[in-house]
Write a protein that holds these residues in place. Structure first.
Motif, PDB file in Angstrom:
ATOM      1  N   LEU A  64      39.986  30.157  31.851  1.00  0.00           N
ATOM      2  CA  LEU A  64      40.579  30.382  33.162  1.00  0.00           C
ATOM      3  C   LEU A  64      39.556  30.090  34.247  1.00  0.00           C
ATOM      4  O   LEU A  64      38.358  30.221  34.019  1.00  0.00           O
ATOM      5  N   ASN A  65      40.042  29.754  35.417  1.00  0.00           N
ATOM      6  CA  ASN A  65      39.134  29.708  36.557  1.00  0.00           C
ATOM      7  C   ASN A  65      39.144  31.088  37.216  1.00  0.00           C
ATOM      8  O   ASN A  65      39.918  31.967  36.846  1.00  0.00           O
ATOM      9  N   TYR A  66      38.289  31.273  38.171  1.00  0.00           N
ATOM     10  CA  TYR A  66      38.126  32.589  38.803  1.00  0.00           C
ATOM     11  C   TYR A  66      39.431  33.068  39.451  1.00  0.00           C
ATOM     12  O   TYR A  66      39.800  34.226  39.354  1.00  0.00           O
ATOM     13  N   ARG A  67      40.144  32.166  40.088  1.00  0.00           N
ATOM     14  CA  ARG A  67      41.398  32.518  40.765  1.00  0.00           C
ATOM     15  C   ARG A  67      42.452  32.977  39.759  1.00  0.00           C
ATOM     16  O   ARG A  67      43.159  33.961  39.980  1.00  0.00           O
ATOM     17  N   GLN A  68      42.553  32.267  38.633  1.00  0.00           N
ATOM     18  CA  GLN A  68      43.511  32.659  37.601  1.00  0.00           C
ATOM     19  C   GLN A  68      43.165  34.027  37.018  1.00  0.00           C
ATOM     20  O   GLN A  68      44.045  34.846  36.771  1.00  0.00           O
ATOM     21  N   MET A  69      41.870  34.270  36.803  1.00  0.00           N
ATOM     22  CA  MET A  69      41.440  35.560  36.286  1.00  0.00           C
ATOM     23  C   MET A  69      41.783  36.676  37.276  1.00  0.00           C
ATOM     24  O   MET A  69      42.277  37.727  36.882  1.00  0.00           O
ATOM     25  N   SER A  70      41.567  36.437  38.541  1.00  0.00           N
ATOM     26  CA  SER A  70      41.906  37.436  39.559  1.00  0.00           C
ATOM     27  C   SER A  70      43.390  37.743  39.558  1.00  0.00           C
ATOM     28  O   SER A  70      43.797  38.901  39.665  1.00  0.00           O
ATOM     29  N   ARG A  71      44.209  36.705  39.426  1.00  0.00           N
ATOM     30  CA  ARG A  71      45.658  36.910  39.377  1.00  0.00           C
ATOM     31  C   ARG A  71      46.044  37.744  38.155  1.00  0.00           C
ATOM     32  O   ARG A  71      46.826  38.676  38.255  1.00  0.00           O
ATOM     33  N   LEU A  72      45.465  37.411  37.003  1.00  0.00           N
ATOM     34  CA  LEU A  72      45.795  38.113  35.765  1.00  0.00           C
ATOM     35  C   LEU A  72      45.447  39.597  35.846  1.00  0.00           C
ATOM     36  O   LEU A  72      46.275  40.453  35.550  1.00  0.00           O
ATOM     37  N   VAL A  73      44.241  39.916  36.267  1.00  0.00           N
ATOM     38  CA  VAL A  73      43.811  41.316  36.275  1.00  0.00           C
ATOM     39  C   VAL A  73      44.446  42.125  37.403  1.00  0.00           C
ATOM     40  O   VAL A  73      44.332  43.341  37.418  1.00  0.00           O
ATOM     41  N   ASN A  74      45.134  41.453  38.309  1.00  0.00           N
ATOM     42  CA  ASN A  74      45.872  42.157  39.349  1.00  0.00           C
ATOM     43  C   ASN A  74      47.369  42.225  39.049  1.00  0.00           C
ATOM     44  O   ASN A  74      48.165  42.576  39.903  1.00  0.00           O
ATOM     45  N   GLY A  75      47.737  41.842  37.809  1.00  0.00           N
ATOM     46  CA  GLY A  75      49.117  41.983  37.377  1.00  0.00           C
ATOM     47  C   GLY A  75      50.025  40.829  37.726  1.00  0.00           C
ATOM     48  O   GLY A  75      51.241  40.942  37.590  1.00  0.00           O
TER      49      GLY A  75
END
Length: 117
Positions: free
Chosen positions: A88-99
Motif C-alpha cells: 500500500l502507499n501511505y494514503r491507502q494505509m491511512s484510509r484503511l486504518v480509518n475505516g
C-alpha cells in the motif's frame, strides 16, 4: 513514539492472522511464510477474524513497535486472500486504518459543459 511512515514500505497481510501473536510470532510469520525482511523500513499490518481490529509491526532501527487498533463502531474493508501480502502507499494505509476502503471510489462525475446556442 508513533513513527513517520511516509517513506516506509507498507504491507497488509491479507486474510486472517491470529492476533494472539506478539512481536516474535508476527515477525516469524513475515520472514518464514512470506520470505520478507522485517528490518527493511517496512510496516506490516495484520487483521484477525474480526475486521474491527488490527495489529501492525514496525522496526524503527532500534526496537520493534507493535501497534494495535480496535474500532468501537464499524470495521475495515480487509482483503481476504490469505496467500498474499499487498503493498500500500501511505494514503491507502491511512484510509484503511480509518475505516475506509483502500481504493477511493469516484462517486462524483465531472460535469461536461455543453455548448448552448
Amino acid at each position: 513514539m508513533i513513527p513517520d511512515l511516509s517513506n516506509a514500505n507498507i504491507y497488509i497481510v491479507c486474510g486472517h492472522t491470529d492476533l494472539r501473536k506478539g512481536v516474535d510470532g508476527l515477525a516469524i510469520l513475515v520472514t518464514e511464510e512470506y520470505k520478507m525482511g522485517v528490518f527493511d523500513n517496512a510496516l506490516f499490518i495484520f487483521c484477525g477474524t474480526r475486521k474491527d481490529r488490527f495489529k501492525a509491526l514496525y522496526w524503527n532501527k532500534s526496537v520493534f513497535l507493535l501497534l494495535y487498533k480496535c474500532f468501537e463502531n464499524g470495521y475495515m474493508q480487509w482483503p481476504r486472500d490469505r496467500s498474499e501480502i499487498r503493498r500500500l502507499n501511505y494514503r491507502q494505509m491511512s484510509r484503511l486504518v480509518n475505516g475506509l476502503a483502500i481504493e477511493e471510489r469516484r462517486t462524483i462525475r465531472p460535469i461536461i459543459p455543453r455548448h448552448v446556442y
